[in-house]
Design a protein around this motif. Structure first.
Motif, PDB file in Angstrom:
ATOM      1  N   ARG A  37       0.829  -1.211   0.000  1.00  0.00           N
ATOM      2  CA  ARG A  37       0.000   0.000   0.000  1.00  0.00           C
ATOM      3  C   ARG A  37       0.861   1.257   0.000  1.00  0.00           C
ATOM      4  O   ARG A  37       0.615   2.201  -0.769  1.00  0.00           O
ATOM      5  CB  ARG A  37      -0.922  -0.006   1.224  1.00  0.00           C
ATOM      6  CG  ARG A  37      -1.754   1.259   1.386  1.00  0.00           C
ATOM      7  CD  ARG A  37      -2.598   1.220   2.654  1.00  0.00           C
ATOM      8  NE  ARG A  37      -1.792   1.199   3.868  1.00  0.00           N
ATOM      9  CZ  ARG A  37      -1.256   2.285   4.425  1.00  0.00           C
ATOM     10  NH1 ARG A  37      -1.410   3.474   3.857  1.00  0.00           N
ATOM     11  NH2 ARG A  37      -0.560   2.181   5.544  1.00  0.00           N
ATOM     12  N   ILE A  38       1.879   1.282   0.839  1.00  0.00           N
ATOM     13  CA  ILE A  38       2.738   2.465   0.947  1.00  0.00           C
ATOM     14  C   ILE A  38       3.539   2.668  -0.334  1.00  0.00           C
ATOM     15  O   ILE A  38       3.676   3.795  -0.836  1.00  0.00           O
ATOM     16  CB  ILE A  38       3.667   2.322   2.166  1.00  0.00           C
ATOM     17  CG1 ILE A  38       2.841   2.367   3.462  1.00  0.00           C
ATOM     18  CG2 ILE A  38       4.725   3.415   2.181  1.00  0.00           C
ATOM     19  CD1 ILE A  38       3.615   1.995   4.705  1.00  0.00           C
ATOM     20  N   ARG A  39       4.052   1.593  -0.896  1.00  0.00           N
ATOM     21  CA  ARG A  39       4.852   1.720  -2.123  1.00  0.00           C
ATOM     22  C   ARG A  39       3.998   2.128  -3.314  1.00  0.00           C
ATOM     23  O   ARG A  39       4.469   2.827  -4.218  1.00  0.00           O
ATOM     24  CB  ARG A  39       5.585   0.411  -2.388  1.00  0.00           C
ATOM     25  CG  ARG A  39       6.735   0.203  -1.409  1.00  0.00           C
ATOM     26  CD  ARG A  39       7.487  -1.080  -1.638  1.00  0.00           C
ATOM     27  NE  ARG A  39       8.645  -1.151  -0.742  1.00  0.00           N
ATOM     28  CZ  ARG A  39       9.366  -2.243  -0.531  1.00  0.00           C
ATOM     29  NH1 ARG A  39       9.047  -3.374  -1.157  1.00  0.00           N
ATOM     30  NH2 ARG A  39      10.397  -2.215   0.293  1.00  0.00           N
ATOM     31  N   GLU A  40       2.744   1.707  -3.319  1.00  0.00           N
ATOM     32  CA  GLU A  40       1.842   2.150  -4.380  1.00  0.00           C
ATOM     33  C   GLU A  40       1.532   3.638  -4.235  1.00  0.00           C
ATOM     34  O   GLU A  40       1.407   4.361  -5.228  1.00  0.00           O
ATOM     35  CB  GLU A  40       0.548   1.336  -4.333  1.00  0.00           C
ATOM     36  CG  GLU A  40      -0.440   1.710  -5.431  1.00  0.00           C
ATOM     37  CD  GLU A  40      -1.717   0.884  -5.377  1.00  0.00           C
ATOM     38  OE1 GLU A  40      -2.575   1.074  -6.259  1.00  0.00           O
ATOM     39  OE2 GLU A  40      -1.852   0.058  -4.458  1.00  0.00           O
ATOM     40  N   GLN A  41       1.426   4.095  -2.995  1.00  0.00           N
ATOM     41  CA  GLN A  41       1.129   5.502  -2.739  1.00  0.00           C
ATOM     42  C   GLN A  41       2.332   6.395  -3.027  1.00  0.00           C
ATOM     43  O   GLN A  41       2.176   7.539  -3.463  1.00  0.00           O
ATOM     44  CB  GLN A  41       0.685   5.673  -1.285  1.00  0.00           C
ATOM     45  CG  GLN A  41       0.195   7.071  -0.941  1.00  0.00           C
ATOM     46  CD  GLN A  41      -0.294   7.160   0.505  1.00  0.00           C
ATOM     47  OE1 GLN A  41      -0.298   6.167   1.240  1.00  0.00           O
ATOM     48  NE2 GLN A  41      -0.706   8.351   0.907  1.00  0.00           N
ATOM     49  N   PHE A  42       3.548   5.864  -2.792  1.00  0.00           N
ATOM     50  CA  PHE A  42       4.774   6.643  -2.996  1.00  0.00           C
ATOM     51  C   PHE A  42       5.742   5.849  -3.877  1.00  0.00           C
ATOM     52  O   PHE A  42       6.778   5.372  -3.408  1.00  0.00           O
ATOM     53  CB  PHE A  42       5.427   6.965  -1.646  1.00  0.00           C
ATOM     54  CG  PHE A  42       4.542   7.718  -0.698  1.00  0.00           C
ATOM     55  CD1 PHE A  42       4.392   9.090  -0.800  1.00  0.00           C
ATOM     56  CD2 PHE A  42       3.848   7.048   0.304  1.00  0.00           C
ATOM     57  CE1 PHE A  42       3.578   9.790   0.071  1.00  0.00           C
ATOM     58  CE2 PHE A  42       3.029   7.734   1.182  1.00  0.00           C
ATOM     59  CZ  PHE A  42       2.885   9.110   1.061  1.00  0.00           C
ATOM     60  N   TYR A  84       3.117   9.695   5.481  1.00  0.00           N
ATOM     61  CA  TYR A  84       3.556   8.328   5.276  1.00  0.00           C
ATOM     62  C   TYR A  84       2.787   7.312   6.115  1.00  0.00           C
ATOM     63  O   TYR A  84       2.833   6.118   5.834  1.00  0.00           O
ATOM     64  CB  TYR A  84       5.052   8.219   5.575  1.00  0.00           C
ATOM     65  CG  TYR A  84       5.892   9.026   4.618  1.00  0.00           C
ATOM     66  CD1 TYR A  84       6.075   8.609   3.299  1.00  0.00           C
ATOM     67  CD2 TYR A  84       6.479  10.218   5.010  1.00  0.00           C
ATOM     68  CE1 TYR A  84       6.833   9.352   2.407  1.00  0.00           C
ATOM     69  CE2 TYR A  84       7.245  10.967   4.127  1.00  0.00           C
ATOM     70  CZ  TYR A  84       7.419  10.533   2.826  1.00  0.00           C
ATOM     71  OH  TYR A  84       8.161  11.267   1.941  1.00  0.00           O
ATOM     72  N   THR A 104      -1.110   6.658   8.283  1.00  0.00           N
ATOM     73  CA  THR A 104      -2.503   7.101   8.265  1.00  0.00           C
ATOM     74  C   THR A 104      -3.236   6.543   9.472  1.00  0.00           C
ATOM     75  O   THR A 104      -2.859   5.501  10.013  1.00  0.00           O
ATOM     76  CB  THR A 104      -3.205   6.626   6.977  1.00  0.00           C
ATOM     77  OG1 THR A 104      -4.590   6.998   7.017  1.00  0.00           O
ATOM     78  CG2 THR A 104      -3.129   5.111   6.831  1.00  0.00           C
TER      79      THR A 104
END
Length: 504
Positions: free
Chosen positions: A304-309, A368, A370
């Motif tokens: 999820r984090i890598r998709e967001q950033f 970074y 939530t």
């Protein structure tokens, strides 16, 4: 437990954070919060526990809003000058060091039960009883909890009350977890109340969405509201008071039970954990995980984090997000503010110095982490089968797995339900086993299981500290803050027995 929530090296900055976490914790007042619907008042119990002292329970009766909730009382007038000067001639021995005796087994039992509680639910409505307990490692304790009943948020008066149980695991201070005990449920009540039924029915998906929206809205008020706070006309001390819950952080686990549908709604932000225990047809206890730890070691969270950033590959390393272990939290503004606001807060308002920009040179803006929770719904069987819920902060889960916790409560439950007189305490002390701490040394083993406590939450905590290994338990409880943080974390546990699991 043994790994710090925020990865840091010894430094002056770290010392500032530690001293910041030691600010004396205000007592919870018996203050009030507004109620979305008429009818009976909301009854909640909020909990705190300070190391070395008895826990405090504050009942909250909802009537009218009180903006001073949680504010320490005004200082008392100074006393008149004393005339009796202390006599220092007999403080202690002059030729040897006098120390207090080591903690005894009786002392341990008293400390484990100091923050414990137990409630029988008179009108049942699917719940027979629930137990809770809290043992601190930090001073002040950074864990907090809430439990109680509140009016059905989806129907007008006359509908059966809902019940709530929540645990909050703070870090870098107690301020955020303390605030969540007072504010999170009212936010959730309001968003649920605002739902519009479809043909007279509110779907589980709509309820889940409303709960998630309340989590995000409260966190936005804390974190995004920081800019409005510092640019306001408030006094500097008042600004600091309002900013501190955004400086510190907290994981949150909130469970809501609707007896009219036997629905248990579970909302998790961070790494507190909820597990359902139920007895199968063959008499064994099955553990059903209701949450999954949201940390930098969770593959779903990493994705999820890598998709967001996608252009920031260095965000997650070693199971942490720029040094922070949980990937979803309340507060933790340092991981959510843009660079300009973060710099101003650090420069003018002593904001938390994490994440360390010198160490994490590729840190940009974020946010970074939530507060948006993962929300799920499960139907609790009403067929007379034995079912219970365990929810706890990670201090417990650092010492045992889901199935081990369910087995411990299940066996405890079977003993409590046995016909005849209650069983005598089982004190099968383990001899010859060395005292070890750390994740491998203190990890629960069945050979150390003991069933001597009458409170299911205390029972879990004792077994997490060593169980029947008396010296291990007394050793773990002998360490006080700050040394205790290398041995055990704050531990907060609630165990809910649903109808069909009759506990006396």
């Amino acid at each position: 437990m043994w790994s710090q929530r925020v990865l840091r090296r010894p430094s002056r900055l770290a010392a500032n954070v530690i001293s910041h976490a030691r600010v004396p914790r205000p007592r919870l007042s018996s203050s009030t919060s507004s109620r979305p619907r008429g009818g009976k008042p909301t009854i909640l119990v909020l909990g705190t526990f300070a190391a070395g002292s008895l826990g405090t329970l504050a009942y909250q009766k909802a009537t009218t809003p009180n903006t001073e909730r949680g504010t320490p009382p005004a200082p008392a007038a100074p006393k008149t000058t004393n005339t009796e000067v202390p006599d220092l001639d007999n403080l202690a021995s002059s030729n040897k060091v006098d120390l207090p005796p080591a903690i005894s087994a009786e002392d341990v039992t008293q400390e484990l039960n100091a923050g414990a509680f137990s409630f029988h639910v008179a009108d049942k409505n699917g719940v027979d009883k629930y137990d809770g307990a809290q043992v601190a490692s930090n001073s002040p304790c950074e864990d907090a909890y809430v439990h109680g009943r509140f009016s059905n948020p989806l129907q007008a008066g006359g509908a059966a009350d809902w019940m709530a149980w929540g645990v909050f695991d703070g870090h870098c201070g107690w301020q955020t977890s303390n605030l969540l005990t007072r504010q999170l449920l009212p936010y959730v009540q309001r968003t649920l109340h605002d739902l519009t039924p479809d043909s007279g029915v509110v779907s589980d998906e709509a309820i889940q969405g409303a709960i998630a929206a309340a989590f995000r809205e409260l966190d936005d008020a804390l974190v995004k509201g920081a800019k409005d706070v510092i640019e306001s006309d408030l006094s500097y001390p008042e600004k600091i008071r309002r900013l501190q819950p955004a400086y510190a952080g907290s994981c949150a686990l909130l469970t809501l039970y609707d007896p009219s549908t036997s629905s248990l709604h579970v909302a998790s932000t961070g790494d507190c954990r909820a597990v359902l225990g139920r007895k199968t047809a063959d008499g064994k206890w099955e553990a059903v995980a209701l949450t999954k730890d949201q940390t930098g070691a969770n593959e779903d969270e990493i994705a999820r984090i890598r998709e967001q950033f996608p252009d920031e590959p260095e965000i997650v390393k070693g199971g942490r997000i720029w040094g922070l272990e949980p990937s979803r939290t309340f507060g933790d503004g340092g991981w959510k503010w843009d660079k300009e606001l973060r710099s101003r807060l650090r420069r003018e308002f002593n904001a938390c110095k994490f994440p360390n920009e010198a160490r994490y040179k590729d840190y940009k803006t974020g946010p970074y982490v939530t507060a948006s929770p993962v929300v799920s719904t499960i139907k609790v069987p009403r067929d007379g089968s034995s079912t219970f819920l365990i929810l706890a902060t990670d201090g417990l889960w650092d010492t045992m797995g889901n199935q081990q916790a369910v087995d411990l409560v299940g066996r405890w439950s079977d003993l409590q339900s046995a016909p005849g007189k209650p069983p005598a305490p089982v004190l099968s002390l383990v001899s010859g086993e060395p005292v070890k701490f750390g994740r491998t040394g203190c990890w629960h083993g069945d050979h150390r299981a003991t069933f001597q406590d009458s409170n299911a939450a205390v029972h879990l905590i004792r077994n997490g500290l060593g169980g029947a290994h008396d010296e291990m338990v007394r050793g773990a409880m002998s360490f006080q803050s700050n040394l205790s943080r290398d041995i055990r974390d704050d531990m907060t546990v609630q165990v809910v027995f649903f109808q069909g699991t009759d506990k006396s």
